[in-house]
Design a protein around this motif. Structure first.
Motif, PDB file in Angstrom:
ATOM      1  N   ARG A 205      59.205  -2.295 -14.055  1.00  0.00           N
ATOM      2  CA  ARG A 205      58.918  -3.722 -13.953  1.00  0.00           C
ATOM      3  C   ARG A 205      57.985  -4.187 -15.067  1.00  0.00           C
ATOM      4  NH1 ARG A 205      58.271  -5.347  -7.863  1.00  0.00           N
ATOM      5  NH2 ARG A 205      56.519  -3.917  -8.009  1.00  0.00           N
ATOM      6  N   LYS A 208      59.006  -6.666 -17.827  1.00  0.00           N
ATOM      7  CA  LYS A 208      58.978  -8.119 -17.556  1.00  0.00           C
ATOM      8  C   LYS A 208      60.338  -8.781 -17.322  1.00  0.00           C
ATOM      9  CE  LYS A 208      54.437  -8.411 -18.733  1.00  0.00           C
ATOM     10  NZ  LYS A 208      54.091  -6.971 -18.617  1.00  0.00           N
ATOM     11  N   SER A 230      63.524   1.871 -12.638  1.00  0.00           N
ATOM     12  CA  SER A 230      62.913   2.024 -11.316  1.00  0.00           C
ATOM     13  C   SER A 230      63.694   1.182 -10.308  1.00  0.00           C
ATOM     14  CB  SER A 230      61.452   1.582 -11.355  1.00  0.00           C
ATOM     15  OG  SER A 230      61.391   0.189 -11.597  1.00  0.00           O
ATOM     16  N   THR A 248      65.314   7.472  -3.578  1.00  0.00           N
ATOM     17  CA  THR A 248      66.469   6.822  -2.965  1.00  0.00           C
ATOM     18  C   THR A 248      67.530   6.441  -3.998  1.00  0.00           C
ATOM     19  OG1 THR A 248      65.329   4.700  -3.091  1.00  0.00           O
ATOM     20  CG2 THR A 248      65.122   5.924  -1.041  1.00  0.00           C
ATOM     21  N   SER A 263      55.105   2.403 -12.874  1.00  0.00           N
ATOM     22  CA  SER A 263      53.769   2.750 -12.375  1.00  0.00           C
ATOM     23  C   SER A 263      53.671   4.200 -11.901  1.00  0.00           C
ATOM     24  CB  SER A 263      53.371   1.806 -11.247  1.00  0.00           C
ATOM     25  OG  SER A 263      54.313   1.879 -10.198  1.00  0.00           O
ATOM     26  N   GLN A 267      57.748   7.466  -4.553  1.00  0.00           N
ATOM     27  CA  GLN A 267      59.219   7.543  -4.416  1.00  0.00           C
ATOM     28  C   GLN A 267      59.900   7.671  -5.776  1.00  0.00           C
ATOM     29  OE1 GLN A 267      57.535   4.741  -3.303  1.00  0.00           O
ATOM     30  NE2 GLN A 267      57.893   4.501  -1.110  1.00  0.00           N
ATOM     31  N   HIS A 268      59.276   7.124  -6.789  1.00  0.00           N
ATOM     32  CA  HIS A 268      59.859   7.244  -8.122  1.00  0.00           C
ATOM     33  C   HIS A 268      59.672   8.677  -8.632  1.00  0.00           C
ATOM     34  CE1 HIS A 268      61.327   5.637 -11.981  1.00  0.00           C
ATOM     35  NE2 HIS A 268      60.545   6.565 -12.506  1.00  0.00           N
ATOM     36  N   ASN A 282      52.270   3.253 -20.649  1.00  0.00           N
ATOM     37  CA  ASN A 282      51.861   2.242 -19.682  1.00  0.00           C
ATOM     38  C   ASN A 282      50.518   1.675 -20.141  1.00  0.00           C
ATOM     39  OD1 ASN A 282      50.810   0.981 -17.207  1.00  0.00           O
ATOM     40  ND2 ASN A 282      52.473   2.069 -16.168  1.00  0.00           N
ATOM     41  N   ASP A 300      50.530  -1.043 -24.828  1.00  0.00           N
ATOM     42  CA  ASP A 300      51.493  -2.072 -24.495  1.00  0.00           C
ATOM     43  C   ASP A 300      52.887  -1.638 -24.963  1.00  0.00           C
ATOM     44  OD1 ASP A 300      53.017  -4.314 -24.188  1.00  0.00           O
ATOM     45  OD2 ASP A 300      51.651  -5.662 -25.257  1.00  0.00           O
ATOM     46  N   ALA A 301      53.802  -1.571 -24.011  1.00  0.00           N
ATOM     47  CA  ALA A 301      55.165  -1.126 -24.331  1.00  0.00           C
ATOM     48  C   ALA A 301      55.779  -1.941 -25.468  1.00  0.00           C
ATOM     49  CB  ALA A 301      56.044  -1.229 -23.095  1.00  0.00           C
TER      50      ALA A 301
END
Ligand code: FAD
Ligand code: AMP
Lengths: 317, 248
Positions: A205, A208, A230, A248, A263, A267-268, A282, A300-301
């Protein structure tokens, strides 16, 4: 006694997983002092398997029918298993491999053990380590059956060369009469799939919006990598759900996993944990991914990623 | 149309996984259990068949009484009937055989399992069940359309998807894509009240033995600390990936 491995191919070319399975199967057949038998479909260059210790290959020609016909494939492999009196059958962890595994196990009266990550620690009774809880743990599983079908987790064994004198047979086993018919195949042949990839570049995320995915795609392209994302990214429709990785989503077991603007939620991480080397980019030094990664850049990506892509491109030239 | 949705009771995705009794038993202390996410996608698809085609939806789980809350939740989501097969599942083979008994004593057209359970990750119950029953199985199912007795389905494959035609009876392995995350049904008060009136059958079949057993659990090795690279020195990262990690 024999070990049978299903050699997967794509348009006749043996996939890397096919060679990995042969390598793994060779180690098992050495331990059991028996032959290693491959079963493949429409393979163009069967001789290449002699570098990985395959003694015999049944190269089944399906004559123009390039679809994965589960009934035909599983019946053909089962016929070889019976003919060769094999007691270990190995399939890969690809979508097709995991489709075949349980079905084959019923057809050859075997136990099925999936997500296998190591060579068996014992052969009688067969005992082997597998992953469970979506890579949050492993378990040592023991079989009470004489015959066993194993599905090997990709990249868990690697390639081991060993030469052999391969004999190739092109037998055809009766085509199936399944009521299940493949009507169409929609496959991007120019793109690396997550399951086959050595390198996976994944975006979260933090990017953006979908319009910024060129960052991920450009980097993936120079690295010959597959792209992933993600869960929220696919839930919001920024990317197709087929790219969703994690507990999942799809599991990732690549050699290198690069996470950008992800992040690192539990779960990731669960789904990508079995990747060998993890890199995180990140801008938040507190992001949980830094605890799970091998290498990281706090930045910053939007600045870091284009630079990385450019440098990798220059290095390739 | 009769639909059976097989439900696995699994630890919540945020759970920390721990073991006890010298790492031979999964420690459920403090663990919240949920409907296996893949099964929830399958259940939602089944409820749509109920709403549009009048299908009757049965949910079933193989497990002890501690599984009943998630079956109740399935009823609150909209399932018509719940069945608990009273047995302690030990492996996917055994679960498939118990479900096969249930299938043979009923009249199901469609059986929905999940692609895999997120605890055992066998990815096997659906395939073993179908093959044992000699009916087809389609795993990684991302589309299911029913028109009379004819079905069109899509299976996700590595790097794409495959379209299939089939007919009842069939077993499918559900996953996200069959319905989307936003389609999942959150039980409302009315659903929860209605669920209390719906049947929860408990059946105790003859014992079926398993084929595999877990000897021991193990947690992944602790990882060393991350190596941080200055964003101004990207060459360093490339150098590390090339020469230290040897992955590029
Ligand atoms: C039942 C359940 C199942 C789940 N299954 C999965 C699963 O399988 N896979 C999965 O991924 N998630 C799953 N999740 C969701 C998971 O909990 C997290 O919500 C999700 O992984 C977060 O996605 P993200 O990292 O993309 O977004 P965020 O958590 O929002 O993280 C974005 C990150 O980007 C960073 N960032 C922001 N701007 C920049 C920038 N300019 N440059 C660099 N970095 C930046 C931020 O610091 C932040 O760390 C599941 C959740 C539930 C409840
Ligand atoms: N104990 C169980 N009771 C009912 N269904 C189950 C059970 N365990 C697994 N299943 C079903 O089988 C699917 C695949 O599980 P597995 O083979 O364990 O990965 C799950 O998604 C469920 O639909």
């Amino acid at each position: 006694m024999a070990v049978v491995v299903f050699i997967e191919s794509q348009e006749g070319e043996i996939k890397k997983a096919g060679f990995e399975l042969a390598s793994y199967g060779r180690s098992i057949s050495d331990a059991m002092k028996c032959d290693l038998i491959g079963v493949g479909f429409n393979i163009i260059d069967p001789k290449s398997l002699s570098n990985y210790g395959v003694d015999k290959l049944y190269n089944i020609e399906t004559r123009g029918d390039s679809f994965f016909d589960i009934e035909r494939y599983s019946s053909s492999i089962a016929s070889v298993v019976k003919k060769e009196n094999a007691n270990i059958v190995i399939v890969s962890s690809s979508a097709d491999g995991r489709y075949l595994g349980p079905i084959l196990s019923v057809k050859v009266d075997a136990a099925y053990i999936s997500n296998v990550v190591e060579l068996p620690s014992q052969y009688e009774p067969l005992t082997v380590k597998r992953s469970c809880f979506t890579n949050k743990a492993f378990n040592e599983t023991q079989s009470s059956k004489k015959n066993n079908v194993l599905s090997l987790s990709s990249n868990s064994f690697g390639l081991k060369e060993k030469s052999s004198n391969i004999k190739v047979f092109s037998e055809d086993f009766a085509p199936s009469s399944s009521t299940l018919k493949v009507s169409n195949l929609d496959k991007a042949s120019d793109k690396v799939s997550i399951a086959d990839a050595d390198i996976v570049v994944s975006g979260g995320r933090g990017l953006k919006g979908p319009e910024n995915w060129y960052l991920i795609e450009d980097l993936a392209e120079v690295m010959g990598a597959a792209t992933a994302c993600s869960k929220p990214v696919s839930d919001m429709g920024w990317r197709s759900h087929s790219e969703h990785v994690g507990q999942t989503g799809k599991p990732v077991a690549s050699n290198l996993y690069i996470a950008i603007g992800v992040s690192g939620a539990i779960q990731h991480l669960a789904g990508i944990n079995s990747s060998k080397v993890k890199v995180v980019i990140n801008n938040d030094p507190e992001a949980p991914f830094f605890k799970a990664a091998d290498y990281g850049i706090v930045g910053d990506a939007f600045e870091v990623v284009p630079k990385l892509t450019k440098k990798l491109k220059a290095r390739k030239l | 149309m009769n639909v059976l949705v097989c439900i696995s009771n699994v630890p919540d995705t945020t759970s920390k996984i721990n073991f006890k009794d010298e790492n031979t038993v999964f420690d459920i202390q403090g663990v919240q259990f949920i409907i296996n996410p893949n099964d929830e996608f399958g259940l939602t698809r089944a409820i749509w068949l109920q709403q549009k085609e009048g299908a009757k939806v049965t949910v079933a789980t193989v497990g002890d009484v501690s599984c009943e809350p998630i079956l109740r939740k399935c009823l609150a989501i909209g399932a018509d009937r719940a069945v608990r097969v009273d047995a302690k599942p030990q492996d996917g083979f055994q679960v498939a055989m118990y479900l096969a008994t249930l299938y043979k004593n009923s009249d199901f057209d469609l059986v929905i399992t999940g692609r895999e359970s997120i605890d055992y990750n066998g990815g096997m119950v659906g395939g073993i069940l179908a093959t044992h029953l000699e009916i087809p199985y389609v795993p990684n199912c991302i589309q299911l359309e029913v028109s009379g007795k004819n079905l069109t389905l899509q299976r996700e494959i590595d790097g794409g998807k495959e379209s299939l035609t089939a007919s009842f009876p069939i077993v499918i392995g559900a996953q996200k894509g069959l319905v989307e995350e936003k389609d999942l049904i959150i039980p409302n008060m009315r659903g929860i009240m209605q669920a209390r009136q719906k049947p929860m059958e408990v059946i105790s079949p003859e014992a079926i033995s398993c084929e595999t057993s877990v000897q021991r659990f193990e947690k992944p090795a602790e990882k060393g600390p991350v190596k941080l690279v200055d964003p101004e020195k990207i060459d360093e990262l490339i150098e590390l990936l090339e020469n230290e990690a040897k992955v590029i």
